[in-house]
Design a protein around this motif. Structure first.
Motif, mmCIF file in Angstrom:
data_model
loop_
_atom_site.group_PDB
_atom_site.id
_atom_site.type_symbol
_atom_site.label_atom_id
_atom_site.label_comp_id
_atom_site.label_asym_id
_atom_site.label_seq_id
_atom_site.Cartn_x
_atom_site.Cartn_y
_atom_site.Cartn_z
ATOM 1 N N SER A 1 -3.184 -2.679 -4.406
ATOM 2 C CA SER A 1 -3.467 -2.081 -3.098
ATOM 3 C C SER A 1 -2.709 -0.786 -2.859
ATOM 4 O O SER A 1 -2.807 -0.202 -1.776
ATOM 5 C CB SER A 1 -3.118 -3.083 -1.982
ATOM 6 N N SER B 1 0.812 -1.221 0.000
ATOM 7 C CA SER B 1 0.000 0.000 0.000
ATOM 8 C C SER B 1 0.844 1.269 0.000
ATOM 9 O O SER B 1 0.365 2.326 -0.392
ATOM 10 C CB SER B 1 -0.933 0.016 1.215
ATOM 11 N N LYS C 1 -6.423 2.147 -6.030
ATOM 12 C CA LYS C 1 -6.536 2.744 -4.699
ATOM 13 C C LYS C 1 -5.574 3.904 -4.466
ATOM 14 O O LYS C 1 -5.500 4.428 -3.351
ATOM 15 C CB LYS C 1 -6.304 1.674 -3.629
#
Length: 578
Positions: A200, A179, A223
């Protein structure tokens, strides 16, 4: 036996079956040098260790054999600011339980396959979530990094010599949980379109590299919310301008529609720029009317800089006495510098946010209690312990000095008077928390080096350390009878709220300064630069968060905050620099 005498920390950890061990300080240099630049073999016979930190040792050139085999339960391994390098030999893996690995600030030049972090098949670090390799001299990454650590969530490569990423890093399914990717201050020349396979990815920092093109596929990262491309050599001048002045959403939209010279796409991008510019004007106009409106949606994040306790010239330490174990055993501390409480209603908003945290996250102080202090009024080190009510003396906020026994009795009488006057059972203020002391033979307290009680949780802290408008450096404490994790969670929330308040204060000042500069320009004078004292590279004013160590009376580490895994929730709107 003689060889083991210089390592009393290991004997203590073995005897007390400790799960955390911190090795640092000036005496460490000589001992590691005597061990041939390695860690002592006895260290790898402590199978209960969950956290191991060895930092600031210029003699440590390699961890030494036995690390993987001897520490099967290790969750966090911190080997920062040593002299590891140019490679890692032997491997660090397999470490089946390791979640956090910090190798920042060393002299690593390469992590070649099969010689760096651990074997790729089976994965040498199957649970690794956070990898910090910043501040080294890495020229390349191992091609099998993704296979070695398939559950990686955060990868920090800032401040190295990388000119490209290995192709395998961005292959479909290689790092499905990644992330955060930070690779600022490197020599990156290209970015593969395959980066879109990082499903992600939320935060990407590629600032201060040598990128000339940004692939349109970057906009396909589903994302991605925070993107920094500043300080590159982008050929697309419109894009170069946008990365300095627009939000991530506008930059991604520009990439999505094709960038410069694509007709319809260009019109959309120009429209996005105009919309962004209009939005900023509206935000400046509304800041004074709504302080909350200047929160996490602003275009430029505020910096939080974390200073390790080992790097602080005068680190704050909290020692915990055994008698507090049965009263209120958990405490976490932090030092925050650079808070601006003088402008407008900043102090009021800070105190209000603390009250709100007490009501919500702290469940009306039943789960945890916050105390904030003027750091300049405190003399460390601090002692967290427990005393009988008739022996504990404090000068409570807004009151005269009193013994805890007398203060509690006074508050009880006031509560009864409140009930009579309002003709209802509910009471307000400190009176609501008196029941939390029911049945306690001793009361918890935090005492400074002068012997003054500066905190009496969960009731009050001292008038001596009261926060004022002129306060800029603070000591924060969170205590709990429930768990250590709730202390950390509340501290995270408090510091992030402080960052938002400081951010809003800065933007209000800049809005006023902009109005003044526009007036000067109208009068024929050029506007001055929009800067802020202590500003970071993008103009943001950083808060400095200094680590605080909580130790037992023998000096054994109990808690270190903020650790690498703390403040993780900051990623959405605050940049944490460690």
């Amino acid at each position: 036996m003689a060889a083991e005498e210089p390592w009393p920390e290991l004997e203590l950890a073995e005897r007390e079956r400790r799960r955390e061990l911190l090795l640092t300080g000036p005496g460490l240099e000589e001992r590691v040098r005597a061990a041939g630049g390695r860690l002592p073999p006895r260290l790898f016979t402590l199978p209960l260790l969950h956290y191991l930190e060895v930092s600031g040792c210029g003699s440590l050139r390699e961890p030494g054999p036995g690390l993987a085999q001897g520490l099967p339960q290790l969750h966090s391994l911190v080997l920062r600011r040593n002299a590891l390098g140019p490679g890692l030999n032997p491997e660090l893996g397999p470490l089946p339980a390791l979640r956090v690995l910090d190798l920042s600030g060393n002299a690593l030049e390469a992590l070649p396959p099969g010689q760096g972090l651990g074997p790729a098949e089976p994965p040498g670090l199957p649970q690794l979530q956070s990898l910090n390799l910043s501040g080294n001299r890495l020229r390349e990454l191992p091609a099998d990094l993704a296979r070695c650590a398939p559950r990686l969530q955060t990868l920090n490569l800032t401040g190295n010599c990388l000119d490209c990423f290995p192709a395998a890093l961005f292959q479909p399914g290689a790092l499905p949980l990644l992330s955060e990717l930070a690779a600022a201050d490197n020599c990156l020349r290209e970015l593969s379109p395959d980066i879109a396979h990082l499903a992600s990815l939320k935060t990407l920092d590629l600032s201060n590299n040598q990128l000339s093109e940004i692939p349109a596929e970057l906009a396909d990262c589903p994302k991605l919310r925070e993107l920094s491309l500043r300080g590159n050599q982008l050929k697309d001048k419109r894009l170069d301008k946008m990365v300095h002045g627009c939000q991530t959403k506008s930059v991604l939209e520009y990439l999505r529609v094709g960038g410069r010279g694509r007709g319809k796409g260009r019109g959309k991008a120009e429209g996005a720029e105009r919309e962004e510019s209009g939005k900023k004007r509206r935000e400046r106009k509304q800041r004074k009317e709504s302080s909350e409106g200047a929160g996490s949606e602003a275009a430029r994040p505020l910096l939080l800089r974390v200073l390790p306790a080992s790097a602080s010239p005068a680190p704050m330490t909290v020692s915990v006495s055994p008698e507090v174990k049965d009263v209120r055993p958990y405490i976490v501390g932090a030092v925050v510098r650079g808070m601006d409480l003088q402008a407008g209603d900043a102090l009021k908003r800070f105190l209000t946010s603390q009250t709100k945290l007490h009501e919500d996250m702290c469940a009306r102080r039943t789960a945890a209690t916050i105390a904030t202090h003027d750091l300049g009024a405190i003399k460390g080190p601090l002692l967290y312990g427990a005393r009988p009510p008739q022996e504990l003396k404090i000068v409570p906020l807004g009151r005269r000095e009193a013994k805890a026994k007398d203060l509690v009795r006074q508050l009880q009488l006031e509560a009864e008077e409140q009930r009579k006057q309002k003709r209802r059972q509910n009471v307000s203020g400190l009176h609501r928390y008196l029941h939390l002391l029911d049945g306690k033979e001793n009361y918890p307290c935090l005492v400074d080096a002068d012997g003054d009680v500066i905190s009496f949780p969960p009731i009050t802290n001292s008038e001596k350390t009261k926060i004022k408008k002129t306060t800029s450096d603070l000591f924060l404490e969170v205590t709990s009878a429930a768990s250590l994790q709730i202390c950390k969670d509340v501290m995270d929330a408090l510091i992030l709220k402080m960052a938002e308040i400081n951010k809003s204060t800065l933007e209000n000042k800049e809005g006023d300064a902009l109005s003044d500069s526009e007036g000067d320009a109208t009068a024929g004078q050029p506007p001055g630069p929009r800067t802020h004292v202590g500003a970071g590279p993008d103009g943001a004013a950083p808060l400095l968060v200094e680590q605080v160590r909580v130790v037992d009376l023998e000096g054994g580490l109990k808690v270190l905050y903020p650790s690498r895994t703390d403040l993780e929730a900051a990623a959405a709107h605050v940049t944490v620099v460690r």
